[in-house]
Design an enzyme around this catalytic site. Structure first.
Site, PDB file in Angstrom:
ATOM      1  N   SER A 132      -1.346 -26.132  25.541  1.00 10.45           N
ATOM      2  CA  SER A 132      -1.678 -27.142  24.540  1.00 10.45           C
ATOM      3  C   SER A 132      -2.932 -26.685  23.806  1.00 10.45           C
ATOM      4  O   SER A 132      -3.774 -25.982  24.370  1.00 10.45           O
ATOM      5  CB  SER A 132      -1.916 -28.514  25.187  1.00 10.45           C
ATOM      6  OG  SER A 132      -2.016 -29.529  24.202  1.00 10.45           O
ATOM      7  N   SER A 133      -3.038 -27.085  22.548  1.00 15.03           N
ATOM      8  CA  SER A 133      -4.189 -26.647  21.769  1.00 15.03           C
ATOM      9  C   SER A 133      -4.454 -27.614  20.628  1.00 15.03           C
ATOM     10  O   SER A 133      -3.615 -28.455  20.283  1.00 15.03           O
ATOM     11  CB  SER A 133      -3.954 -25.241  21.200  1.00 15.03           C
ATOM     12  OG  SER A 133      -2.927 -25.267  20.221  1.00 15.03           O
TER      13      SER A 133
END
Length: 374
Positions: A97-98
């Protein structure tokens, strides 16, 4: 610099780069503090590490404030569960995730062509930053965002609340959309997709727009913008720009497992070598012919070989170079490299038109993508 000054600098850069193009989105970027969505820190890549190592950067780090307003993607989760506060030192696992680079976030929001009164479904809440921009532009009641990871969604809800936003946040499979809130005027995905789920088309009103990062397992991806029609089909174009997103978790490639006998199969001289796929556009066109093929580079007997493998079907192609010439050995129910070469040859014979000229027609989950002259 304080955060308002950092935001002003970011706006200047995004405007100069052509990503931030209109006043309403400029006002949104000015109003929404990105650092509030990174309060739990982020991971920074360790320079020179092989395989890639990551180290946490927390809010007490002097680098943190300015980094929150750099036009870069910041990794916020690794291996599906690990967040920056869990790590001391370095970790060598894959990001999951980012916080997407702001330039791409606002470019996609501009390309979504929203207007006052539109209702938007967002697939992939992530940190909640793009959700906040949508809320500022349209209002809380007009924004629904779906996130598959409950912990990620909870952190986004907290950050959004601190900024005064309260959209409808759903924990679930974003690829199924959110039928209870349909129909939507706009649908936007912030994760890479191999196909375009029918649910997203069905939940978009006729005349509405769906914006999807369309990817494959050769990892070339492009934005696809489609308009939904009265009969339930959709059509549109690729927008170009060489964008990159993490794949939606259900669309991640399967493990390679035990490799087959790589010396088995039919061998012939290759018309194209694997180096043809070093170019982003060429790789995307090749990917249309083999969207579920994975590319693995192997070293055997002091030589480099290139394996293209479709795990699900067992189709495979092994390319080897000998005295400056490539050969390909293929096996399985289909000939992967034959399909890639044929597709690339047709595209080149048409003058190698740019991706922005490609047209998309969607009558099922697998879009038909063509180019001028095909």
């Amino acid at each position: 610099m304080n955060d308002k000054e950092l935001r002003a600098r970011l706006i200047e850069r995004l405007t100069a780069d052509g990503h931030l193009r209109t006043g309403p989105w400029r006002e949104a970027v000015s109003a929404v503090p990105r650092h509030e969505f990174l309060r739990e820190g982020f991971f920074r890549e360790v320079d020179g590490s092989t395989p890639t190592a990551w180290t946490p950067v927390m809010p007490d780090d002097p680098r943190w404030p300015a980094a929150c307003y750099d036009d870069v993607s910041l990794v916020t989760q690794i291996a599906g569960t690990i967040v920056p506060g869990d790590v001391r030192g370095e970790i060598m696992r894959a990001p999951t995730s980012s916080s997407t680079l702001p330039g791409l976030v606002v470019r996609m929001l501009e390309d979504l062509q929203v207007d006052a009164g539109h209702r938007v479904l967002e697939i992939g809440t992530g940190t909640g930053y793009s959700t906040a921009l949508l809320c500022h532009r349209l209002g809380n009641d007009s924004v629904t965002s779906v996130e598959v990871d409950e912990n990620v969604s909870t952190r986004a809800r907290t950050a959004l609340g601190h900024c005064g936003f309260a959209p409808d946040l759903i924990v679930g499979d974003g690829l199924a959309g959110h039928r209870a809130g349909a129909p939507y005027d706009r649908v936007i995905a912030t994760c890479g997709l191999l196909t375009i789920p029918r649910e997203l088309i069905e939940q978009t009103r006729p005349g509405g727009i769906v914006l999807i990062p369309l990817c494959g397992w050769l990892y070339s991806s492009e934005l696809a913008r489609l308009t939904v029609h009265q009969d339930g089909t959709a059509s549109g174009r690729l927008l170009g720009g060489q964008i990159s997103f993490m794949l939606a978790r259900p669309h991640l490639p399967p493990p390679l497992g035990l490799l087959p006998d790589l010396d088995d199969g039919d061998e012939r001289p290759a018309v194209l070598g694997p180096d043809a796929l070093d170019d982003w556009t060429t790789r995307f066109v090749a990917q249309l012919a083999a969207p579920r093929a994975q590319h693995v580079t192997l070293t055997r007997e002091d030589r480099t070989e290139h394996l293209f493998l479709d795990v699900d079907t067992g189709a495979r192609a092994m390319l080897r170079e000998h005295h400056g010439r490539w050969t390909v050995r293929q096996n399985g129910p289909s000939r992967l490299w034959d399909a890639v070469e044929a597709h690339l040859t047709r595209w080149r014979d048409a003058g190698a038109p740019p991706l922005e000229e490609f047209e998309i027609t969607l009558t099922s989950e697998q879009p038909t993508i063509t180019w001028p002259g095909r």
